[in-house]
Design an enzyme around this catalytic site. Structure first.
Site, PDB file in Angstrom:
ATOM      1  N   TYR A 189      -6.046   6.642   4.313  1.00  0.00           N
ATOM      2  CA  TYR A 189      -6.243   5.571   3.337  1.00  0.00           C
ATOM      3  C   TYR A 189      -5.521   4.294   3.753  1.00  0.00           C
ATOM      4  O   TYR A 189      -6.111   3.210   3.801  1.00  0.00           O
ATOM      5  CB  TYR A 189      -5.766   5.994   1.944  1.00  0.00           C
ATOM      6  CG  TYR A 189      -5.635   4.790   1.045  1.00  0.00           C
ATOM      7  CD1 TYR A 189      -6.763   4.194   0.496  1.00  0.00           C
ATOM      8  CD2 TYR A 189      -4.389   4.193   0.819  1.00  0.00           C
ATOM      9  CE1 TYR A 189      -6.668   3.039  -0.272  1.00  0.00           C
ATOM     10  CE2 TYR A 189      -4.278   3.047   0.044  1.00  0.00           C
ATOM     11  CZ  TYR A 189      -5.410   2.478  -0.486  1.00  0.00           C
ATOM     12  OH  TYR A 189      -5.314   1.328  -1.233  1.00  0.00           O
ATOM     13  N   CYS A 240     -17.025   2.396 -20.565  1.00  0.00           N
ATOM     14  CA  CYS A 240     -18.369   2.188 -20.009  1.00  0.00           C
ATOM     15  C   CYS A 240     -19.051   0.944 -20.577  1.00  0.00           C
ATOM     16  O   CYS A 240     -19.893   0.332 -19.914  1.00  0.00           O
ATOM     17  CB  CYS A 240     -19.236   3.420 -20.247  1.00  0.00           C
ATOM     18  SG  CYS A 240     -18.623   4.912 -19.398  1.00  0.00           S
ATOM     19  N   GLU A 262       0.825  -1.215   0.000  1.00  0.00           N
ATOM     20  CA  GLU A 262       0.000   0.000   0.000  1.00  0.00           C
ATOM     21  C   GLU A 262       0.857   1.262   0.000  1.00  0.00           C
ATOM     22  O   GLU A 262       0.539   2.242  -0.683  1.00  0.00           O
ATOM     23  CB  GLU A 262      -0.950  -0.005   1.201  1.00  0.00           C
ATOM     24  CG  GLU A 262      -2.028  -1.074   1.157  1.00  0.00           C
ATOM     25  CD  GLU A 262      -3.008  -0.878   0.007  1.00  0.00           C
ATOM     26  OE1 GLU A 262      -3.013   0.205  -0.605  1.00  0.00           O
ATOM     27  OE2 GLU A 262      -3.771  -1.824  -0.279  1.00  0.00           O
ATOM     28  N   ASP A 286      -9.498   5.699  -2.167  1.00  0.00           N
ATOM     29  CA  ASP A 286      -8.371   6.288  -2.879  1.00  0.00           C
ATOM     30  C   ASP A 286      -8.916   7.077  -4.065  1.00  0.00           C
ATOM     31  O   ASP A 286     -10.131   7.250  -4.197  1.00  0.00           O
ATOM     32  CB  ASP A 286      -7.366   5.214  -3.313  1.00  0.00           C
ATOM     33  CG  ASP A 286      -7.917   4.290  -4.396  1.00  0.00           C
ATOM     34  OD1 ASP A 286      -9.127   4.371  -4.719  1.00  0.00           O
ATOM     35  OD2 ASP A 286      -7.139   3.478  -4.934  1.00  0.00           O
TER      36      ASP A 286
END
Length: 289
Positions: A116, A196, A33, A134
């Site tokens: 986060y 999309c 991370e 995030d």
């Protein structure tokens, strides 16, 4: 948002990332991370694999010098993250029994761990039902829930509340859902070219509204070429590749176009604790002077 559709999509399409494997520890997830902040997966993965082998537990990293960690960080960028991770390893080794805490508030008290990262570790390492936000998550929520082409300025309180409202009730599904939101933003609902047609969400407010254009201020694009960041990186390259302290003359050669900028960049590295100057005027990575 149709959480079931998103989770089903993730279980079919999720990338095979090394930190998602079985048996990866909370410490190793924490390392991933930190590395992934502002750095693409493709650059992080091989370095992370090396770090897991070299520093499988916090005490192993704590026993290494700052310079060793900075050298191993290589070209991941923003090397202050490496220093903070080294300090975090020391605290984990000495104050937490060489283990990463499970509680978000305790995690937030560790060096270099922000809102986060604390929640990402709690969620992905320990399966806790906490919102993880995030840039990718913010963008997906802005489009699918609020019908906006782009997310606005970040607000920790607002963004966490938005994500919390979408979490499934069970811990297991909430953990997968959080990972799926991030994956969707990273691979399909991208900033510049959202795909999309491949999106699993058939109830996206932005698509249903006809994909309206962003009407707010233009998004700032972070430059690199010619910036102090580039100069700092070149100076760090020289020090990482050397086997000991180097003379100022070697550093001066990395940036001849603007000596003032070069001097400013070197000074900032000294102030940040990434570089140190020896008594005889040589320069070295932190802990190696």
């Amino acid at each position: 948002m149709n959480s079931s559709a998103l989770i089903s999509w993730f279980e079919r399409e999720a990338r095979e990332l090394p930190w998602r494997r079985e048996g990866v520890t909370a410490w190793q997830i924490l390392m991933s991370e930190i590395m992934l902040q502002q750095t693409p997966v493709v650059r992080v993965a091989p370095v992370w694999e090396q770090w897991v082998e070299r520093w499988p537990v916090p005490s192993a990293m704590a026993a290494s010098s700052q310079g060793e960690v900075l050298r191993a960080w290589g070209k991941l960028g923003y090397p202050r993250r490496a220093l903070r991770l080294h300090e975090c390893a020391r605290v984990l080794a000495t104050e937490h029994g060489d283990a990463v805490p499970t509680d978000v508030d305790v995690l937030l008290g560790l060096p270099g761990i922000g809102a986060y990262t604390a929640r990402a570790v709690a969620c992905f390492a320990y399966g806790q039902r906490v919102p993880v936000v995030d840039t990718n998550v913010r963008r997906v929520i802005a489009r699918s829930v609020h019908g906006q082409a782009e997310q606005g300025n970040p607000s920790t309180t607002r963004d966490l509340a938005d994500a919390a409202q979408l979490l499934p009730r069970t811990r297991t599904r909430a953990t997968v859902f959080s990972a799926a939101l991030m994956e969707l933003g990273a691979t399909i609902c991208t900033a510049r070219t959202p795909d999309c047609a491949r999106c699993p969400l058939d109830d996206c407010a932005w698509v249903l509204a006809g994909r309206p254009e962003h009407t707010g201020p233009p998004r700032k694009v972070q430059k690199f070429v010619g910036t102090d960041r580039q100069v700092r990186g070149r100076l760090m390259d020289v020090l990482r590749e050397s086997h000991g302290p180097v003379e100022r003359a070697r550093l001066d050669l990395v940036w001849l176009t603007d000596t003032g900028q070069r001097d400013r960049a070197l000074h900032s590295l000294l102030v940040d604790g990434l570089v140190e100057q020896t008594e005889d005027g040589l320069f070295a990575l932190a802990g190696e002077g």
